[in-house]
Design an enzyme around this catalytic site. Sequence first.
Site, PDB file in Angstrom:
ATOM      1  N   TYR A 441      29.568  43.096  37.342  1.00 48.97           N
ATOM      2  CA  TYR A 441      28.749  44.198  37.860  1.00 48.97           C
ATOM      3  C   TYR A 441      28.347  45.190  36.781  1.00 48.97           C
ATOM      4  O   TYR A 441      28.820  45.142  35.653  1.00 48.97           O
ATOM      5  CB  TYR A 441      29.376  44.875  39.065  1.00 48.97           C
ATOM      6  N   GLU A 442      27.403  46.067  37.165  1.00 47.15           N
ATOM      7  CA  GLU A 442      26.762  47.031  36.256  1.00 47.15           C
ATOM      8  C   GLU A 442      26.066  46.335  35.083  1.00 47.15           C
ATOM      9  O   GLU A 442      26.067  46.808  33.961  1.00 47.15           O
ATOM     10  CB  GLU A 442      27.769  48.061  35.736  1.00 47.15           C
ATOM     11  N   GLY A 443      25.437  45.213  35.377  1.00 43.52           N
ATOM     12  CA  GLY A 443      24.762  44.417  34.352  1.00 43.52           C
ATOM     13  C   GLY A 443      25.738  43.407  33.798  1.00 43.52           C
ATOM     14  O   GLY A 443      26.692  43.760  33.107  1.00 43.52           O
TER      15      GLY A 443
END
Length: 589
Positions: A441-443
Amino acid sequence: MYKAPVKDISFTLKHVAGLKPALDAGTFGDLGEDIVDAILAEAGRFASEEVAPLYKIGDEHGAVLRDAAVTMPPGWKELYRRWIDGGWNALSGPEEFGGQGLPTMLAVAALEMWNSAAMAFGIGPTLSMGAVEALDKHASEALKEKYLAKLVSGEWMGTMNLTEPQAGSDLAALRTRAEPAGDGTYRIFGQKIFITYGEHDFTDNIVHLVLARLSDAPAGTRGISLFLVPKFLVGDDGALGARNDVFCSGLEHKLGIHASPTCTMIYGDGFQGTTPGAIGWLIGEENKGLACMFTMMNNARLAVGMQGVAVAETATQKAIAYANARRQGKASDYSGSGMAPIVHHPDVQRNLLTMKALTQIARAISYSCAHALDRARVGEGEAAANWRDRANLLTPLAKAFSTDVGVEVASLGVQVHGGMGFIEETGAAALYRDARIAPIYEGTNGIQAIDLVARKLPLGGGEHVHQYIGELKAMADAVRTSNIDGFGRTADNLDGALTDLDEATRFLQTLMADGKADAAMAGATPYLRLISLAAGGAYLAQGGLADRGRIALCRFFAENLLGETRALKERVIDGSESLAAAGRALISA
């Protein structure tokens, strides 16, 4: 049970990442070491004594959804209330809205401790802090006055709503729509998935930051706007009013972080008989929402990096304790009776030292990123711009390398426990389960590597990364000229790693300049690990120079793990053609 490593955290902040020279120079006003030490000590106490005991309850009980409402695990709501009463949510928040305005470095250090104690707890406030930063930089004064103080204090929590079923990481494919209502507000319609803490019972209100498109917006990412959509509408007097048309329709059943509610959010469906259309307010300008959201995303990427450090620290502590208690086999250096504690066996020692070294270098990289953010914030002119470039360079390292380390170290922790590590009762497996989400997550970490090569290596006309490498080389030179016993081949091996880094960097920069982006992207992931290992070796050396008790681990890393940089350089320079050929075979299959 986790015990916050306050001494190690303080040392890394002050003597590796740069906090002590900054304090001595008055960079952060009247902030002194005494205040820093007091904050770290109390954060460590709270994490160890109040958060950590509730970890297992959260993992086993999880968050529960019933009738669109989420109930958190037993004791967690009360824990959160004690946490905000302690002022922890406001640590680095803007002072004009009730924050303490302390450096990001301190907030990040505390964040490590919350996540080490219980990652599912630590992730929630992370998003609130990101929402505060996004609103502080981009929202209207009216929105700031209405929402920021309660977000800063933690009385309300914030979320980040990006992902949709058809879009994933490709934000250009977002379909959630926004319609102007003619009164300065908008009506939001759509579905968002994987929304962390999208619904919970910690706070009376939840402030959602939502990406959506206007009907006349340009295609792609140029047509995305950012909106503030509260769970409950807020009156001019600050009191909560009617329920907004947004609700949680489902919770994901996840591999780990069970107590963190990962929600599917529905906007504009006429929830409980409301007029369809969630009421939202524009943040920033129409069609420029991605720039606003990236303020929050960059904050979150460093915070997620700290989750990797945090899980690695807890896994290491647990493995060392187990290795000292578990007895099996004979060991030549063990003089006691009966079987030897397994910590005496060289292979176990190798695993434990690898865990310690990787955790420490991930911590040093992440704290150095936070330091750069702080220096950019308080600096001016060219100096501030240079620190901003440094923060931008280090952010993908902090996020991707640290979260890879979290998984790697947690896996080694299971290995040290042997068969007991595969059994839930020991807790080693739970850490491995928790850690696995952070590289996603978050890229995803692949996206972070692409960002590093495509956007961060060109900073400063391509020279900023070489300035950074030069600073790392100075650390290696300092080891060579120190004449301190115990470093072994550290200086020579560091020189070799930094030469590998320099060659790989120039190779990728040449590819990008020649328009060969695909070939450069093929080497992006090994390059991110290469620069992280080389930097980590230099940071360990810097720590060893400041404290001779740290030299042994520095030497272990330099002589056992740092040689990986040569193979990584070869992957960067020679691997793209074979990757492309094999990739074509996958596609045809």
